[in-house]
Design a protein around this motif. Structure first.
Motif, PDB file in Angstrom:
ATOM      1  N   VAL A   8       0.828  -1.211   0.000  1.00 27.24           N
ATOM      2  CA  VAL A   8       0.000   0.000   0.000  1.00 27.24           C
ATOM      3  C   VAL A   8       0.862   1.261   0.000  1.00 27.24           C
ATOM      4  N   ARG A  17       0.320   3.808  -3.208  1.00 24.26           N
ATOM      5  CA  ARG A  17      -0.902   4.584  -3.020  1.00 24.26           C
ATOM      6  C   ARG A  17      -0.781   6.019  -3.564  1.00 24.26           C
ATOM      7  N   THR A  62      -3.608   5.711  -8.976  1.00 24.33           N
ATOM      8  CA  THR A  62      -3.968   4.683  -7.993  1.00 24.33           C
ATOM      9  C   THR A  62      -4.724   5.338  -6.842  1.00 24.33           C
ATOM     10  N   ASP A  63      -5.452   4.510  -6.054  1.00 25.44           N
ATOM     11  CA  ASP A  63      -6.226   5.065  -4.942  1.00 25.44           C
ATOM     12  C   ASP A  63      -5.482   4.913  -3.614  1.00 25.44           C
ATOM     13  N   GLU A  64      -6.182   5.139  -2.534  1.00 28.36           N
ATOM     14  CA  GLU A  64      -5.519   5.158  -1.225  1.00 28.36           C
ATOM     15  C   GLU A  64      -4.981   3.794  -0.822  1.00 28.36           C
ATOM     16  N   PHE A  65      -5.528   2.720  -1.473  1.00 23.64           N
ATOM     17  CA  PHE A  65      -5.012   1.382  -1.151  1.00 23.64           C
ATOM     18  C   PHE A  65      -3.996   0.919  -2.187  1.00 23.64           C
ATOM     19  N   GLY A  66      -3.659   1.816  -3.109  1.00 19.89           N
ATOM     20  CA  GLY A  66      -2.658   1.488  -4.109  1.00 19.89           C
ATOM     21  C   GLY A  66      -3.202   0.644  -5.252  1.00 19.89           C
TER      22      GLY A  66
END
Lengths: 280, 326, 321
Positions: free
Chosen positions: A43, A47, A59-63
């Motif tokens: 992550v 992220r 990519t989002d906060e969780f990668g």
């Protein structure tokens, strides 16, 4: 004749292409997606990456790779929208056709039910239903269709009613044609084009409604991606990581506009009469 | 004529509810108010009237496209109004219909051949393999080349479409043709062609017709007898020559004089009607024409005139008609 | 001449190609005369009327010609001047009075508006004029009718009201496009009388457009017959109605049912159908339906020529002279 007129409508034609590409990408998501849409790896390393060649949508906060998620999200959003439309249009058309053909008391009773249904704000109805039932994909489709069919029913009933008054239908009655033949030969083919137009409009309403519910966390729940919950996921980091909401939002917008333009094009090409329908 | 009429109508009436008026009142419009008529085989009865006369309602009631409110319709001696379902459909085979507007009377999505074949198939009149042959015959009968069978209505002119509509009406070999303003929507030159076609059919097939039109000059060409309608009632009915030469009802006279003529000697002198319509529908205690009649008298406002025979076969509903004949 | 139309051509660009609803049309209307313009579907008669007011709907366009009204070419006027001409100098009456009267304004106001706009009348004066006009046009209780809304009047009364609107600006020319077609026969004849009356009373010229040759013969001083965008015959009404010379006019005349012919008399008429403007035959547009056509007629379109007591566009007529 109608096909020619539709082809002349540039915007509608481009919209058809856009929709075709979207549906194709959704179907081919497992092949096209470079990454797993739900798996979470390292992550901290991956992220909040902005769009790049490796991650076109970032990519989002969780990668997770947002491009892959958007592709899989398209599967959910489009299939929910299209299946709900098919259900709503079939129920609505059948209901409307029966009411319109038989007329009189039958029509009166059937249309009062529709009036009551429509009078109830559709979005609150949806909220209520998703509150009561667990929102799995099939349940969501059912709920969306339940809120959409009355508008279709009312419209198709009007069409059938006006078709029934046409001289060629009167002539068929005067010639002693049986009812099934009149319905099969004259009414259904005549009502086909308005059904197509409402279907295209209903898709817009259904996809929009699914996105709205998912955005509020009442529709498709994460980690399963849908465009609606993807937009919601980025709303808190809009200032720092705009791409998280932007790309699914843009896809949603393109899809809705495309279907609307197709509906407009169909309406112009098939039937000059205006269709007035509102969803949500 | 002492043989049995093919169509016999007695006391035929039709009321339409007239929507919601002010403060929720509902009224009734008496579109047909007790019409009697007989039509014999091979005879053409012209129904003449202006808008609101009830002539179209009469045609539709006879066809049962509208259910009459009261009265009797006998077709070939049997009660037509009593029929239901399959019996009604079978009986309708004996009736043909031609409407005014050839643009809306043909299904735009069907080829001409299929339009004409439809009644043949529905009634199983001709065995399947012979249908296309019969369709060609019918098209030829009305002056359309058989290869047009594969065309769609929008590829044809108004006159051609009306011919197709006539071919469809004749497909079941009906005894009676109801033609509601069959030439009114057509160009003048085409109107003549269609009228001539109907004349030929009348002569060759001895087809009985209820020929409905607003145009007295058109009706005169084809009708053996003419009934003039005004506000749901027949005000005068007579053999064609008698009605045209000696119209007895002031309303018929006004209609006759209203027909413009190309003869320069006849830049017209005419009987005027007053433009005072009064409430629509049928007046209960007065002559329906009283409001517009140029020779109206007190009796016209207090008594409804009945159709009475003034000359052989010449019936008129006017209190003052006898004075006029004398 | 009050109105002179010279070599007017109006073109439409359609999918099927170019259409010429008006194809080199020249005619004049003198002050105070009634010119009847007769034609069937696709003859271009209504497009002539719209061209005179420069109101040809898109995608149509006037591509050639002059429309001279009182010595000025209407096509060269500014927008403001054109507006002054429309309604002020040239009044217009349409087929369907229900469609051209505004349903939400009183009849009297609609008439008075025209008077105020085009004649600079004051409010009260314009209203008085409106009431006066309605009475003049044969409406009973004109005060009451002026206060009525269109739906409160019968079809015939509405058509009178529409005529009142059209002449409230006291135009010098009134264009009436199928003014009687939507009306019952008895009302039709009254409107015809009315047209004759207002012409005498107000001294205005009338261009009366109709498919109905008999009706036009009843009202007009001169008659002009159009076919497929061209004038085929034009002359005094007595000449045309006594002895039509163009084969098309003859056919049209024979197609009209006369009263008193007796039953079972077939009508004369014209074989075939009115041609599609997108698919006109070469040569004379009428040759395919003409009983007298020969090689010349198939080769070239005949010009409109003086044949003695009228103008006629037919090679056969010229030879017969």
């Amino acid at each position: 004749m109608a096909v020619g007129r539709f082809r002349e409508n540039r915007l509608a034609l481009w919209s058809i292409y856009a929709i075709a590409i979207l549906i194709l990408s959704a179907l081919l998501a497992p092949i096209l997606a470079p990454h797993d849409p739900v798996a979470i790896g390292d992550v901290m390393a991956t992220r909040f990456q902005p769009p790049s060649w490796a991650h076109p949508f970032g990519t989002d906060e969780f990668g997770r790779d947002l491009f892959s998620r958007a592709l899989y999200g398209a599967r959910i959003s489009l299939s929910v929208g299209i299946l709900a439309m098919l259900l709503a249009t079939s129920i609505g058309s059948l209901y409307g056709a029966v009411a319109g053909y038989f007329g009189g008391v039958v029509d009166g009773a059937m249309m009062r039910i529709v009036d009551v249904w429509i009078a109830f704000p559709a979005f609150y109805l949806m909220l209520l239903l998703v509150g009561v039932f667990e929102a799995s994909v099939p349940v969501l489709i059912l709920i969306l269709a339940l809120t959409a069919w009355p508008a279709t029913a009312r419209f198709i009933r009007g069409e059938i009613l006006s078709l029934r008054g046409r001289d060629y239908v009167e002539a068929a009655r005067a010639m002693g044609l049986p009812a099934y033949r009149i319905i099969l030969r004259h009414l259904i083919p005549g009502a086909l084009s308005p059904v197509l137009v409402t279907a295209a409009l209903t898709v817009v309403g259904m996809i929009g409604a699914e996105a709205g519910l998912s955005f509020l966390g009442l529709g498709i729940s994460p980690p399963t991606p849908s465009w609606g919950n993807m937009v919601a996921a980025g709303k808190d980091t809009l200032a720092s990581a705009w791409w998280i909401s932007f790309f699914p939002g843009a896809l949603l917008t393109i899809t809705l506009i495309s279907f609307s333009l197709v509906a407009d094009g169909l309406r112009d090409a098939l039937d000059p009469k205006a269709v007035d329908q509102k969803y949500v | 004529m002492n043989y049995q009429p093919i169509l016999s109508v007695r006391g035929l009436s039709k009321y339409f509810p007239t929507g919601r008026g002010w403060a929720g009142r509902t009224g009734q419009l008496e579109a047909l108010a007790g019409v009697d008529l007989d039509l014999h085989p091979g005879e053409v009865l012209g129904i003449v009237g202006e808008s609101g006369s009830g002539k179209t309602t009469l045609g539709r009631c006879v066809l049962r496209l509208i259910e009459p409110s009261s009265g009797e319709v006998e077709l070939e001696g049997s009660d037509f109004l009593a029929l239901r379902g399959r019996d009604l459909r079978r009986r309708r085979k004996r009736l043909g219909v031609v409407f005014q507007d050839p643009y809306s009377s043909l299904n735009p999505r069907m080829q001409i051949g299929r339009i004409v074949a439809e009644p043949l198939r529905a009634h199983g009149i001709v065995p399947g393999p012979e249908i296309s042959e019969r369709v060609s015959e019918l098209l030829e009968l009305v002056g359309i080349e058989p290869h047009f069978a594969t065309r769609y209505p929008h590829e044809m002119s108004g006159g051609q479409r009306q011919r197709v509509a006539i071919a469809r009406a004749l497909a079941t070999d009906p005894e009676l043709l109801v033609a509601d303003e069959p030439v009114s929507a057509l160009d003048v030159s085409v109107q003549a062609q269609i009228l001539n076609l109907l004349l030929d059919l009348k002569r060759e097939k001895r087809l009985a017709m209820l020929f409905i039109s607003h145009d007295l000059a058109v009706v005169e060409r084809i009708a053996d007898r003419i009934a003039v309608m005004y506000r749901g009632t027949i005000v005068e009915s007579a053999p064609t020559a008698s009605l045209i030469r000696r119209p007895l009802h002031p309303y018929t006279q006004a209609l006759l004089f209203a027909v413009p003529s190309v003869d320069p000697a006849l830049r017209r002198k005419r009987v005027r009607l007053r433009d005072d319509l009064g409430p629509p529908g049928h007046a209960v205690h007065s002559c329906p024409v009283a409001g517009r009649c140029p020779i109206v008298q007190d009796v016209c406002h207090t008594e409804v005139p009945q159709l009475e025979e003034e000359a052989p076969g010449h019936r008129v509903a006017c209190h003052l008609a006898r004075d006029q004949t004398g | 001449m009050l109105l002179s139309v010279r070599s007017l051509s109006t073109r439409f660009e359609a999918n099927e190609g170019e259409l010429w609803p008006v194809n080199g049309v020249s005619f004049g209307v003198a002050g105070g005369e009634t010119l009847g313009l007769v034609g069937e579907t696709g003859s271009g008669k209504s497009m002539v009327a719209l061209s005179i007011l420069d109101l040809v709907p898109s995608p149509g366009r006037i591509v050639a010609g002059e429309i001279e009204f009182e010595g000025q070419d209407i096509l060269l006027l500014s927008r403001a001047e054109k507006r002054r001409v429309r309604g002020g100098e040239i009044g217009m009456v349409f087929q369907d009075p229900a469609a051209s009267l505004n349903p939400v304004y009183r009849i009297g106001d609609q008439i008075a508006d025209v008077g105020r706009l085009h004649r600079g009348l004051g409010r009260a004066e314009a209203w008085r004029d409106a009431v006066h006009l309605l009475g003049d046009l044969g409406l009973q209780e004109p005060e009451k009718k002026a206060r009525a809304y269109p739906f409160e009047l019968s079809g015939g009364m509405r058509q009178r009201a529409q005529i009142a609107v059209a002449i409230a600006g006291r135009p010098k020319l009134l264009i009436a496009d199928e003014p009687t077609t939507a009306l019952d026969a008895t009302v039709q004849s009254e409107v015809c009388d009315l047209l004759k009356y207002i012409q005498g009373e107000f001294g205005m010229a009338i261009l009366l457009i109709s498919h109905d040759l008999a009706m036009v013969t009843d009202v007009a001083d001169r008659i002009m017959v159009m076919y497929a965008g061209r004038i085929v015959e034009i002359g005094h009404w007595t000449a045309i109605s006594r002895e039509p010379r163009h084969p098309y006019t003859k056919g049209l005349m024979a197609a009209i049912p006369h009263l008193g012919a007796g039953p079972d008399q077939p009508l004369g008429g014209i074989p075939g159908t009115v041609p599609d403007l997108a698919d006109l035959p070469a040569g004379c547009s009428f040759h395919a339906r003409c009983p007298e056509a020969d090689e010349d007629c198939r080769a070239a379109s005949p010009p409109l020529e003086d044949v003695g007591d009228r103008l006629c566009a037919c090679y056969r007529v010229e030879r017969a002279r």
